[in-house]
Design an enzyme around this catalytic site. Structure first.
Site, PDB file in Angstrom:
ATOM      1  N   PRO A   1       0.831  -1.224   0.000  1.00  0.00           N
ATOM      2  CA  PRO A   1       0.000   0.000   0.000  1.00  0.00           C
ATOM      3  C   PRO A   1       0.860   1.266   0.000  1.00  0.00           C
ATOM      4  O   PRO A   1       0.375   2.343  -0.309  1.00  0.00           O
ATOM      5  CB  PRO A   1      -0.786  -0.124   1.301  1.00  0.00           C
ATOM      6  CG  PRO A   1      -0.744  -1.554   1.679  1.00  0.00           C
ATOM      7  CD  PRO A   1       0.578  -2.057   1.179  1.00  0.00           C
TER       8      PRO A   1
ATOM      9  N   ARG B   1      -1.307  -8.257 -21.238  1.00  0.00           N
ATOM     10  CA  ARG B   1      -2.172  -7.974 -22.387  1.00  0.00           C
ATOM     11  C   ARG B   1      -1.631  -6.843 -23.261  1.00  0.00           C
ATOM     12  O   ARG B   1      -2.123  -6.616 -24.363  1.00  0.00           O
ATOM     13  CB  ARG B   1      -3.604  -7.669 -21.940  1.00  0.00           C
ATOM     14  CG  ARG B   1      -3.779  -6.491 -21.016  1.00  0.00           C
ATOM     15  CD  ARG B   1      -5.189  -6.368 -20.512  1.00  0.00           C
ATOM     16  NE  ARG B   1      -6.141  -6.169 -21.594  1.00  0.00           N
ATOM     17  CZ  ARG B   1      -6.255  -5.052 -22.278  1.00  0.00           C
ATOM     18  NH1 ARG B   1      -5.453  -4.044 -21.992  1.00  0.00           N
ATOM     19  NH2 ARG B   1      -7.154  -4.901 -23.229  1.00  0.00           N
TER      20      ARG B   1
ATOM     21  N   ASP C   1      -7.597   0.527 -25.998  1.00  0.00           N
ATOM     22  CA  ASP C   1      -8.059   0.289 -24.624  1.00  0.00           C
ATOM     23  C   ASP C   1      -8.659   1.523 -23.984  1.00  0.00           C
ATOM     24  O   ASP C   1      -8.342   2.635 -24.354  1.00  0.00           O
ATOM     25  CB  ASP C   1      -6.843  -0.039 -23.745  1.00  0.00           C
ATOM     26  CG  ASP C   1      -6.563  -1.509 -23.721  1.00  0.00           C
ATOM     27  OD1 ASP C   1      -5.470  -1.867 -23.301  1.00  0.00           O
ATOM     28  OD2 ASP C   1      -7.446  -2.263 -24.157  1.00  0.00           O
TER      29      ASP C   1
HETATM   30  C1  4FV Z   1      -1.321  -4.155  -1.278  1.00  0.00           C
HETATM   31  C2  4FV Z   1      -1.974  -3.107  -1.951  1.00  0.00           C
HETATM   32  C3  4FV Z   1      -1.625  -4.645   0.076  1.00  0.00           C
HETATM   33  C4  4FV Z   1      -0.339  -5.189   2.986  1.00  0.00           C
HETATM   34  C5  4FV Z   1       0.162  -6.084   4.062  1.00  0.00           C
HETATM   35  C6  4FV Z   1      -0.195  -7.359   2.100  1.00  0.00           C
HETATM   36  C7  4FV Z   1      -0.918  -6.074   1.952  1.00  0.00           C
HETATM   37  C8  4FV Z   1       0.158  -7.466   3.525  1.00  0.00           C
HETATM   38  N1  4FV Z   1      -0.367  -4.613  -2.078  1.00  0.00           N
HETATM   39  N2  4FV Z   1      -1.392  -2.994  -3.181  1.00  0.00           N
HETATM   40  N3  4FV Z   1      -3.006  -2.361  -1.532  1.00  0.00           N
HETATM   41  N4  4FV Z   1      -0.726  -5.529   0.598  1.00  0.00           N
HETATM   42  O1  4FV Z   1      -2.627  -4.255   0.672  1.00  0.00           O
HETATM   43  O2  4FV Z   1      -0.439  -3.900  -3.239  1.00  0.00           O
HETATM   44  O3  4FV Z   1       1.439  -7.958   3.636  1.00  0.00           O
END
Ligand code: 4FV
Length: 257
Positions: free
Chosen positions: A88, A153, A168
């Site tokens: 995140p 894609r 797209d």
């Molecule tokens: C996430 C997102 C996500 C956070 C802690 C996995 C989690 C756990 N990854 N974009 N939003 N990952 O929430 O890519 O390890």
């Protein structure tokens, strides 16, 4: 293009590799994809890949050693590949980033679990931190699949037609035009006449207008940051004038007279 996913749940990708465009791209060697279990790089006999957080608190953190070993070993075989941590904390993924990533030789996608990975992994083993959106998942695997799907894609030939992805949504920061297929009458809803006309230029014009108006109604923010073509400005101008006319009619009390 090469994709190697580092995860403690490689089996989650079994079905992903074996369906639709991804399966076809693998069969046509457009991509070479694999999921590697980080546990294989844990030296202890219980192959532990997580531990309690320093400083206390709930949850667990992914240990740096197995992750670092997995990344280094994979990078050895996939030279030139960029290492991506799904988190995140990352730059939010979009079609522009998908196009950027599609021009790289390969991606090593690191999927976190628990509260996340030890921060020291991010210092010199991760090239990009990417987020698929401002929400928290239980793991990075689904985010990894989304990246692989959107990037694959865009690889020429992956979608069958060489340029299939060229038209797209977001390919030119517009939402896609409305799509219709047989039957031409569905529950008394007719397909727009022009689409049955065979008149390609008129169909192109109709589709552009459909894209511009859908983008105006659903995602005006995209139009704010887009440099509009002359045709797109004409379409918006035409509808702007139409709206002005309606307002005039209303203001001058002619409405409904
Ligand atoms: C996430 C997102 C996500 C956070 C802690 C996995 C989690 C756990 N990854 N974009 N939003 N990952 O929430 O890519 O390890």
């Amino acid at each position: 293009m090469f994709f190697t996913v580092l995860t403690i749940f490689p089996e989650m990708f079994d079905s992903f590799w074996n369906h639709g465009i991804i399966r076809r791209a693998i069969e046509h060697n457009k991509i070479v994809a694999s999921a590697v279990n980080i546990r294989n790089y844990a030296k202890d006999r219980h192959q532990v890949t997580d531990d309690r957080p320093y400083g206390g608190g709930s949850g667990m953190v992914m240990k740096p050693e197995p992750l670092a070993a997995a990344i280094r070993d994979t990078a050895k075989t996939l030279n030139g590949a960029k290492t991506v941590l799904l988190t995140p904390q990352g730059r939010v993924f979009d079609q522009k980033m998908a196009r950027e990533l599609a021009s790289s030789d390969g991606l090593i996608l690191v999927c976190g679990r628990y509260e996340g990975v030890d921060e020291r992994i991010c210092h010199d083993l991760i090239d990009y931190e990417i987020s698929i959106g401002d929400y928290v998942l239980t793991g990075g695997e689904l985010a990894g699949m989304i990246i692989i799907d959107a990037v694959t894609r865009l690889i020429p030939g992956a979608l069958g037609g060489e340029d299939a992805a060229a038209k797209d949504s977001f390919s030119d920061d517009l939402l896609e035009h409305a799509h219709y297929t047989r039957p031409s009458n569905f529950e008394d809803q007719e397909v727009p006449e022009v689409l049955l006309s065979g008149h390609h230029q008129e169909i192109e014009n109709w589709r552009l207008e459909s894209s511009v108006m859908r983008t105006l109604l659903k995602r005006p923010d995209l139009l704010h940051k887009k440099n509009l073509s002359r045709q797109e400005r004409e379409i918006l101008g035409k509808w702007g004038r139409e709206i002005e006319r309606i307002l005039d009619l209303y203001q001058n009390g002619k409405k409904g007279t």
